[in-house]
Design an enzyme around this catalytic site. Structure first.
Site, short mmCIF file in Angstrom:
data_model
loop_
_atom_site.label_atom_id
_atom_site.label_comp_id
_atom_site.label_asym_id
_atom_site.label_seq_id
_atom_site.Cartn_x
_atom_site.Cartn_y
_atom_site.Cartn_z
CD GLU A 182 -2.98 -0.86 -0.03
OE1 GLU A 182 -3.08 0.28 -0.55
OE2 GLU A 182 -3.61 -1.83 -0.45
CE1 TYR A 218 -6.36 3.34 -0.16
CE2 TYR A 218 -4.03 3.43 0.38
CZ TYR A 218 -5.08 2.86 -0.31
OH TYR A 218 -4.84 1.80 -1.15
CG ASP A 239 -7.45 4.79 -3.75
OD1 ASP A 239 -8.65 4.81 -4.13
OD2 ASP A 239 -6.64 3.92 -4.15
#
Length: 371
Positions: A46, A129, A147
């Protein structure tokens, strides 16, 4: 019935969740981080995927995990090694935060990631996020995430108005994401939203005829897919010119490590100072002399390297210099080091600075070394 109430109606939520989960099960890309439940590996993916394309991330992710196979291994590694492994990915603050967060996971959580978004948010580099992604994908928490891809999907599904970055718009997107993630397989659902935005609900030329939820999409129903979300207005990149000291001594060059904050923070470089475009070599050498705290003499220009960064148009002027003594420290830099090109290859260095070094070597500044 107001639009907001309608948007969060349970029947409408179900009409979006079920088709998207089914679509994701059939169509998801086979990405290596989707084959693991290790929160460390998922977190790493991520962080790397922020501002970076999937095709670029895959080999970096695999090499990084081979070098630092666990959060404990990452925490124990010197920052220089972490930055070197990140070399070429850009946005190096991500790597510094990655290292700091790993150390806090070891120090404060016994080497095990906390399983909730709330606790993950206490770690360096974890915004809403990233915390939502790791908590939902690795631990199955019903934690939302938004996102760029998710924002676009939700903006079209629910006809969310407002420019990107608008606080009211962002709050509504997070509210919608929070309502949609509740239910079975929250991690898969969040990934389905992201995957859908990346492959079908694209910024340009979206594949609406292949969309599993077009029947529930307000933008599709009203012919506004091309309007939502409106494009983000980007400021023109700032022009930045740096003079770089190319100082050969034997088979080595002088390198400097910047302070942790700012452009190229914490990275190694040929010592650099900001100058105005067209600054004479003698004046640039004087500024470098003040920065390095030693007398310097300009021996000639070695060329210019130009790089386009996200927010900056960067011009690097390479200036060969010499001086009566070799500096070992300077207040303007975190650290100075004399390195051969082979040793420099192990340092954390930006792509722009690597290109500058390659250009200097190609000009023959060191004996028997070419770029």
């Amino acid at each position: 019935m107001t639009q907001e109430v309608f948007a969060l109606d349970a029947g409408r939520v179900a009409a979006i969740r079920a088709p998207l989960l089914a679509w994701y099960g059939r169509e998801k890309r086979d990405l290596p981080w989707r084959r693991t439940s290790d929160p460390y590996a998922i977190w790493l993916s991520e962080v790397m995927l922020q501002q970076t394309q999937v095709s670029t991330v895959i080999p970096y992710w695999e090499r990084f995990l081979a070098r630092f196979p666990s959060v404990r291994a990452l925490a124990a590694a010197p920052l220089d090694d972490v930055l070197a492994a990140w070399r070429g990915l850009g946005y190096y603050s991500r790597a510094r935060n990655l290292h700091r967060a790993a150390q806090e996971v070891v120090a404060n959580f016994g080497g095990r990631f906390p399983p909730t978004a709330k606790d993950l948010l206490t770690l360096p580099g974890f915004g809403r996020y990233t915390a939502g992604a790791v908590a939902s994908i690795a631990f199955g928490e019903e934690a939302p995430l938004v996102d760029g891809n998710v924002a676009r999907v939700l903006s079209r599904l629910f006809a969310v108005e407002g420019m990107p970055g608008d606080k009211a718009r962002e709050a509504r997107l997070w509210t919608l994401a929070g309502a949609l993630v509740k239910g079975e397989r929250p991690g898969d659902f969040n990934q389905a939203l992201m995957e859908h935005g990346a492959t079908v609900c694209r910024p340009e030329r979206p594949l609406c005829l292949l969309c599993p939820v077009r029947g529930a999409c307000l933008a599709y129903q009203t012919g506004r897919v091309s309007e939502l979300p409106p494009p983000k207005v980007r400021a023109p990149p700032k022009r930045l010119t740096l003079a770089l000291a190319v100082w050969p001594q034997g088979d080595t060059l002088l390198f400097a490590r910047r302070a942790e904050k700012g452009l190229f923070g914490g990275l190694w470089e040929l010592p650099a100072v900001e100058v105005e475009p067209g600054t004479p070599d003698e004046e640039a050498a004087q500024r470098l002399s003040e920065s390095l705290e030693v007398p310097l003499t300009a021996m000639g220009a070695l060329g210019t390297v130009k790089r386009q960064l996200t927010h900056r148009a960067l011009t690097l002027h390479l200036l060969r210099v010499t001086g009566p003594r070799r500096p070992s420290r300077a207040k303007a830099f975190h650290e100075l080091r004399w390195c051969t090109p082979a040793q420099a290859a192990e340092l954390g260095m930006s792509t722009a600075m690597q290109r500058a070094l390659d250009a200097a070597l190609a000009r023959g500044v060191l004996p028997n070394v070419a770029g």
